[in-house]
Design an enzyme around this catalytic site. Structure first.
Site, PDB file in Angstrom:
ATOM      1  N   HIS A 124      -4.260  -3.852   2.276  1.00  9.90           N
ATOM      2  CA  HIS A 124      -2.891  -3.711   2.789  1.00  9.90           C
ATOM      3  C   HIS A 124      -2.975  -2.908   4.094  1.00  9.90           C
ATOM      4  O   HIS A 124      -3.875  -2.079   4.247  1.00  9.90           O
ATOM      5  CB  HIS A 124      -2.098  -2.924   1.726  1.00  9.90           C
ATOM      6  CG  HIS A 124      -0.637  -2.811   1.982  1.00  9.90           C
ATOM      7  ND1 HIS A 124      -0.104  -1.877   2.834  1.00  9.90           N
ATOM      8  CD2 HIS A 124       0.420  -3.492   1.473  1.00  9.90           C
ATOM      9  CE1 HIS A 124       1.211  -1.991   2.838  1.00  9.90           C
ATOM     10  NE2 HIS A 124       1.563  -2.970   2.021  1.00  9.90           N
ATOM     11  N   ASP A 201      -7.184   2.369  -3.645  1.00  7.51           N
ATOM     12  CA  ASP A 201      -5.758   2.085  -3.498  1.00  7.51           C
ATOM     13  C   ASP A 201      -5.323   1.394  -4.792  1.00  7.51           C
ATOM     14  O   ASP A 201      -5.664   0.230  -5.021  1.00  7.51           O
ATOM     15  CB  ASP A 201      -5.554   1.194  -2.275  1.00  7.51           C
ATOM     16  CG  ASP A 201      -4.117   0.703  -2.139  1.00  7.51           C
ATOM     17  OD1 ASP A 201      -3.329   0.874  -3.090  1.00  7.51           O
ATOM     18  OD2 ASP A 201      -3.792   0.128  -1.085  1.00  7.51           O
ATOM     19  N   GLN A 204      -1.366  -1.647  -6.679  1.00  6.21           N
ATOM     20  CA  GLN A 204      -1.076  -2.848  -7.475  1.00  6.21           C
ATOM     21  C   GLN A 204      -1.854  -2.870  -8.787  1.00  6.21           C
ATOM     22  O   GLN A 204      -1.907  -3.890  -9.467  1.00  6.21           O
ATOM     23  CB  GLN A 204      -1.408  -4.114  -6.667  1.00  6.21           C
ATOM     24  CG  GLN A 204      -0.607  -4.266  -5.387  1.00  6.21           C
ATOM     25  CD  GLN A 204       0.876  -4.519  -5.625  1.00  6.21           C
ATOM     26  OE1 GLN A 204       1.301  -4.848  -6.735  1.00  6.21           O
ATOM     27  NE2 GLN A 204       1.680  -4.363  -4.597  1.00  6.21           N
ATOM     28  N   LYS A 227       6.402   1.258  -7.644  1.00  6.98           N
ATOM     29  CA  LYS A 227       5.780   0.035  -8.168  1.00  6.98           C
ATOM     30  C   LYS A 227       5.424   0.185  -9.648  1.00  6.98           C
ATOM     31  O   LYS A 227       4.906  -0.726 -10.273  1.00  6.98           O
ATOM     32  CB  LYS A 227       4.529  -0.304  -7.353  1.00  6.98           C
ATOM     33  CG  LYS A 227       4.853  -0.684  -5.899  1.00  6.98           C
ATOM     34  CD  LYS A 227       3.624  -1.100  -5.161  1.00  6.98           C
ATOM     35  CE  LYS A 227       3.771  -1.019  -3.664  1.00  6.98           C
ATOM     36  NZ  LYS A 227       4.371  -2.222  -3.073  1.00  6.98           N
ATOM     37  N   CYS A 365       1.933  -7.611   4.456  1.00 13.47           N
ATOM     38  CA  CYS A 365       1.210  -6.470   5.053  1.00 13.47           C
ATOM     39  C   CYS A 365      -0.302  -6.641   4.948  1.00 13.47           C
ATOM     40  O   CYS A 365      -1.043  -5.668   4.826  1.00 13.47           O
ATOM     41  CB  CYS A 365       1.633  -5.137   4.442  1.00 13.47           C
ATOM     42  SG  CYS A 365       3.348  -4.736   4.676  1.00 13.47           S
TER      43      CYS A 365
HETATM   44  N1  PMP Z   1      -1.431  -0.767  -0.944  1.00 12.29           N
HETATM   45  C1  PMP Z   1      -1.109  -1.873  -1.613  1.00 12.29           C
HETATM   46  C2  PMP Z   1      -2.190  -2.685  -2.258  1.00 12.29           C
HETATM   47  C3  PMP Z   1       0.233  -2.240  -1.712  1.00 12.29           C
HETATM   48  O1  PMP Z   1       0.569  -3.347  -2.365  1.00 12.29           O
HETATM   49  C4  PMP Z   1       1.229  -1.434  -1.104  1.00 12.29           C
HETATM   50  C5  PMP Z   1       2.700  -1.808  -1.170  1.00 12.29           C
HETATM   51  N2  PMP Z   1       2.973  -3.165  -0.913  1.00 12.29           N
HETATM   52  C6  PMP Z   1       0.822  -0.289  -0.436  1.00 12.29           C
HETATM   53  C7  PMP Z   1      -0.507   0.016  -0.387  1.00 12.29           C
HETATM   54  C8  PMP Z   1       1.797   0.621   0.228  1.00 12.29           C
HETATM   55  O2  PMP Z   1       2.649   1.202  -0.702  1.00 12.29           O
HETATM   56  P1  PMP Z   1       3.939   2.005  -0.224  1.00 12.29           P
HETATM   57  O3  PMP Z   1       4.657   1.115   0.744  1.00 12.29           O
HETATM   58  O4  PMP Z   1       4.701   2.224  -1.492  1.00 12.29           O
HETATM   59  O5  PMP Z   1       3.454   3.268   0.389  1.00 12.29           O
END
Ligand code: PMP
Length: 407
Positions: A124, A201, A204, A227, A365
């Protein structure tokens, strides 16, 4: 053991009973954010109604009640991921905030010209850009673990990258775009064999896979509260005591100090060293309520149900004429990305929305990943335990209907 009673569970989420464009909401955008059970909404409201007060400051009663609840929330998170100490749990604004904390602190203390940071091709943006900034600031190099056509990390290539210039490996546990579950145990073992720290990270993963940090042994692990059925603007950075003590503070301000003079400031102990300013008190408390809710359902039951639903969704989607999965890993969770013939994902998303079906469209993203597949984006359905097979059927019927209108 009885499985998850999904119809009963759905009643815990007020939004799941609502309608969109006159149709019952079918929510398949759980990768972006999950819906909140009533207990989470209530926990947030209860704080403001009954004991709103700042933490770690007042001797007065309300401040002590708020401090106790906030610190209890930290304990709940610590035991949820089996951290050895609750001071290894830093409350953040989310995954992005947690990764930026580590990247910024590493950048200032541990990176120099010629060093390497390793990420993967499926990260991401929030696990790419902070490292890019850190590398740029120090003349270090960002290297990327490649993936195969199924969207799985190429482990041999990763092994070959692990030389003495590598200062940190930062990879996602589960791909938010393709749902690939990465072999993070092996990644951590390989890196540790060369004394290289690893950040996971878990944005997910945390809501789908049980994580025991003492078994997995990441040096850092970040996730977002929103999430995992908690509020937005909340998150957790787990770090080992050793690493959190080694890192310099990220932000300066109240709460993170021991003593301040204009000549010199000394920093507070963990976890407060990394929690400058008034935190999202209500959010942390409600996040703990979300975690407790999930634990109450039984993580094994949730996981088993989600796996069944994923298998069913993949099986049914594959039957659609012209549907191509983007990412087809052997081990997967959460997200399913696809394209149908040459239909633009936005057009598909809009037609699904008109049927009350919420999916995500776009690059999620993960622009570099889209470039690898040479596509502008995907349609992404991401599942939660409150989704049903009937909803999957609606999605499949919706995709077919949209395709017949667009082709
Ligand atoms: N890493 C991953 C794998 C994600 O899916 C996301 C959110 N889509 C993020 C980081 C970023 O999370 P946040 O926007 O809640 O900071």
């Amino acid at each position: 053991v009885a499985g998850l009673d999904v119809e009963k569970v759905r009643k815990d989420f007020p939004i799941l009973g609502t309608q969109v464009h006159g149709k019952p909401l079918v929510y398949f955008d759980n990768g972006a954010t999950t819906q909140k059970p009533q207990v989470v909404i209530d926990a947030e409201a209860r704080y403001y109604e009954n004991y709103n007060s700042n933490v770690h400051r007042g001797v007065h009663h309300l401040s002590q009640v708020a401090t106790n609840a906030y610190e209890q929330a930290r304990q709940t998170v610590a035991s949820f991921i089996n951290a050895a100490h609750s001071h290894e749990i830093i409350f953040t604004k989310g995954t992005t905030d947690g990764i930026n904390l580590v990247a910024n602190a590493m950048s200032r203390r541990f990176l120099k010209a010629g060093d390497t940071v390793i990420i993967s091709a499926m990260e991401h943006h929030s696990n790419i850009v902070p490292w890019q900034i850190a590398c740029e600031d120090n003349g270090a190099t960002l290297k990327v673990i490649p993936i195969n056509e199924k969207g799985e990390l190429q482990m041999e290539a990763f092994k070959a990258m692990l030389d003495e210039t590598v200062k940190i490996v930062a990879v996602t546990y589960v791909s938010n775009t393709m749902g690939t579950i990465n072999r993070v145990e092996e990644i951590i073992e390989l890196a540790h064999a060369k004394n290289i720290p690893v950040l996971i990270d878990a944005a997910q993963a945390i809501q789908h896979i049980s994580i025991d940090v003492q078994a997995l042994k990441p040096d850092f692990l970040a996730f977002s509260g929103h999430k995992i059925y908690g509020p937005t603007g909340t998150g957790v950075l787990y770090g080992t005591t050793e690493w959190l003590n080694k890192l310099p503070p990220y932000q300066g301000g109240g709460d993170m100090i021991k003593t301040v003079t204009f000549a010199k400031t000394t920093y507070n102990e963990l976890p407060y060293k990394f929690e400058a300013g008034t935190p999202n008190i209500a959010g942390a408390i409600a996040l703990a309520a979300g975690i407790e809710y999930l634990q109450g359902l039984g993580l094994e039951k949730v996981q088993q149900y989600e796996e069944e639903l994923m298998t069913y969704a993949l099986q049914e989607l594959r039957k659609i004429d012209g549907l191509r999965l983007i990412g087809d890993a052997a081990h997967r969770s959460g997200a399913i990305s696809f394209l149908v013939h040459n239909i633009h994902p936005f057009d598909m998303g809009e037609l699904l929305d008109q049927q009350g079906i919420a999916v995500r469209t776009g690059h999620h993203c993960t622009e570099p990943l889209m470039d690898l597949f040479r596509i502008p984006g995907t349609v992404r359905a991401s599942l939660s335990f409150y989704n049903t097979k009937e909803e999957v059927d609606k999605l499949v019927a919706g995709v077919k209907r949209a395709a017949s209108m667009l082709l």
